[in-house]
Design an enzyme around this catalytic site. Structure first.
Site, PDB file in Angstrom:
ATOM      1  N   HIS A 280       0.863  -1.177   0.000  1.00  0.00           N
ATOM      2  CA  HIS A 280       0.000   0.000   0.000  1.00  0.00           C
ATOM      3  C   HIS A 280       0.900   1.227   0.000  1.00  0.00           C
ATOM      4  O   HIS A 280       1.948   1.234   0.669  1.00  0.00           O
ATOM      5  CB  HIS A 280      -0.903   0.020   1.241  1.00  0.00           C
ATOM      6  N   GLU A 318      -3.346  -3.667  -5.093  1.00  0.00           N
ATOM      7  CA  GLU A 318      -4.797  -3.748  -5.317  1.00  0.00           C
ATOM      8  C   GLU A 318      -5.420  -2.358  -5.240  1.00  0.00           C
ATOM      9  O   GLU A 318      -6.250  -2.078  -4.384  1.00  0.00           O
ATOM     10  CB  GLU A 318      -5.474  -4.726  -4.330  1.00  0.00           C
TER      11      GLU A 318
END
Length: 365
Positions: A280, A318
């Protein structure tokens, strides 16, 4: 056609008229420092703690560099570990030149050369008259952790398995503290580093970043410092997530999370291996935006994750499906968009970067 090569053109500078030391160095386990002295006329000298060990010269043909020993007896070289050559290789592989292989001929024994290959400094060795010819490929050089990792890697942790939320996965090693990765960026005249988060020290900056409108719209975690202190404490207590600040010359500009996928909520949506990781990304300091810096720190982040655990085969991202910019960034650095899927909180794109693609075609250059 072969031609003489000084290190100065590789460094995008005019030919040096006086000797100077490279910005690349390596500290051996016993504390001695290895450096490369760049000499006039295209020669270089390898130093250990200020004492010259060998004088070398180089020639190149397109993407191949051939290095030979000019002076220095075999005993002087073989008394040193083969890691003394890493700063020299960095002069070619870590700068914006398209060098793919380095071949070096040294007056060393076959036993020394084989040990150098076993330690990952070279790919292969061949006996020659009076020594050995050794070869190192660019992809192999970037996979050696010695120049870049500043903390003990995860690779030495014994493998044993456990269950988390019905997912079987390896028990993860304790997390490191402090600076874990550092790399010189000569083309930017900067040093990039990764350091772990210290809640007491970093809370104010983390809270400010999370409340930036552009960050809040993606992370959806705008809140007060008490909530963010609890969030960071929870992350620290979670063995599957590592929190990091990305820094230029020691100044934090970004927050990263590197997590083990097997026990993460992402696991049901991908075919992750036991040591694959996800990332992230939050960029909080807009002063460090720009394509050159972005490519440098993103490739360096990938580099750290792959170096920390050699069994990591894929790094996953993602991003939200409408975050086209970050999907494109990952694809530009070798990632592949594998599919779209629905998390409970967002529709996401699954992007995967394989170890082979990264080191063979991209790397942290």
């Amino acid at each position: 056609m072969d031609q003489s090569l000084t290190l100065a053109p590789v460094r995008e500078a005019s030919a040096a008229t006086e000797s100077e030391f490279s910005s690349f160095s390596h500290t051996l386990p016993d504390g001695r420092v290895c450096r490369v002295q760049i000499l006039a006329g295209g020669s270089v000298a390898l130093h250990v703690d200020g004492e010259p060990q060998a004088l070398l010269t180089a020639r190149f043909d397109a993407t191949h560099v051939s290095i030979e020993s000019l002076a220095g007896d075999a005993d002087s070289i073989t008394r040193q570990p083969p890691e003394i050559f890493l700063p020299l290789f960095a002069e070619y592989f870590a700068r914006p030149a398209h060098v793919s292989t380095i071949e070096i001929t040294l007056p060393v024994s076959h036993a020394w050369a084989v040990e150098a290959v076993r330690r990952g400094i070279f790919d292969e060795c061949v006996e020659t008259t009076g020594g050995c010819r050794l070869r190192c490929r660019r992809a192999s050089f970037w996979q050696h952790p010695a120049l870049w990792l500043r903390a003990v890697s995860s690779a030495g942790f014994a493998q044993r398995f456990t269950l988390t939320n019905h997912h079987r996965h390896p028990v993860r090693p304790p997390k490191p503290c402090g600076v874990v990765y550092e790399r010189q960026l000569p083309h930017l005249d900067l040093t990039f580093s990764l350091r772990t988060i210290d809640v007491e020290r970093d809370l104010e900056l983390f809270n400010r970043w999370m409340n930036l409108p552009n960050v809040a719209s993606v992370w959806d975690q705008a809140d007060d410092s008490i909530t963010h202190a609890r969030f960071l404490a929870d992350q620290e207590a979670d063995p599957h997530t590592q929190t990091l600040f990305g820094c230029f010359n020691g100044e934090p500009f970004a927050y990263f999370e590197a997590y083990w996928v097997k026990e993460d909520r992402l696991a049901p949506f991908c075919d992750a291996g036991d040591y694959d990781r996800g990332i992230h990304i939050l960029v909080g300091n807009r002063r460090h935006q720009g394509p050159a810096k972005l490519e440098a720190w993103l490739r360096s982040l990938f580099h750290y994750v792959f170096l920390d655990e050699p069994r990591t085969r894929v790094i996953y991202g993602e991003p939200r499906i409408d975050n086209a910019r970050w999907i494109a960034y990952m694809q530009e650095q070798g990632g592949m968009k594998l599919k779209e899927f629905d998390f409970p909180h967002k529709r996401a794109a699954l992007v995967g970067l394989s170890r082979e693609t990264y080191f063979e075609e991209f790397g942290p250059r």
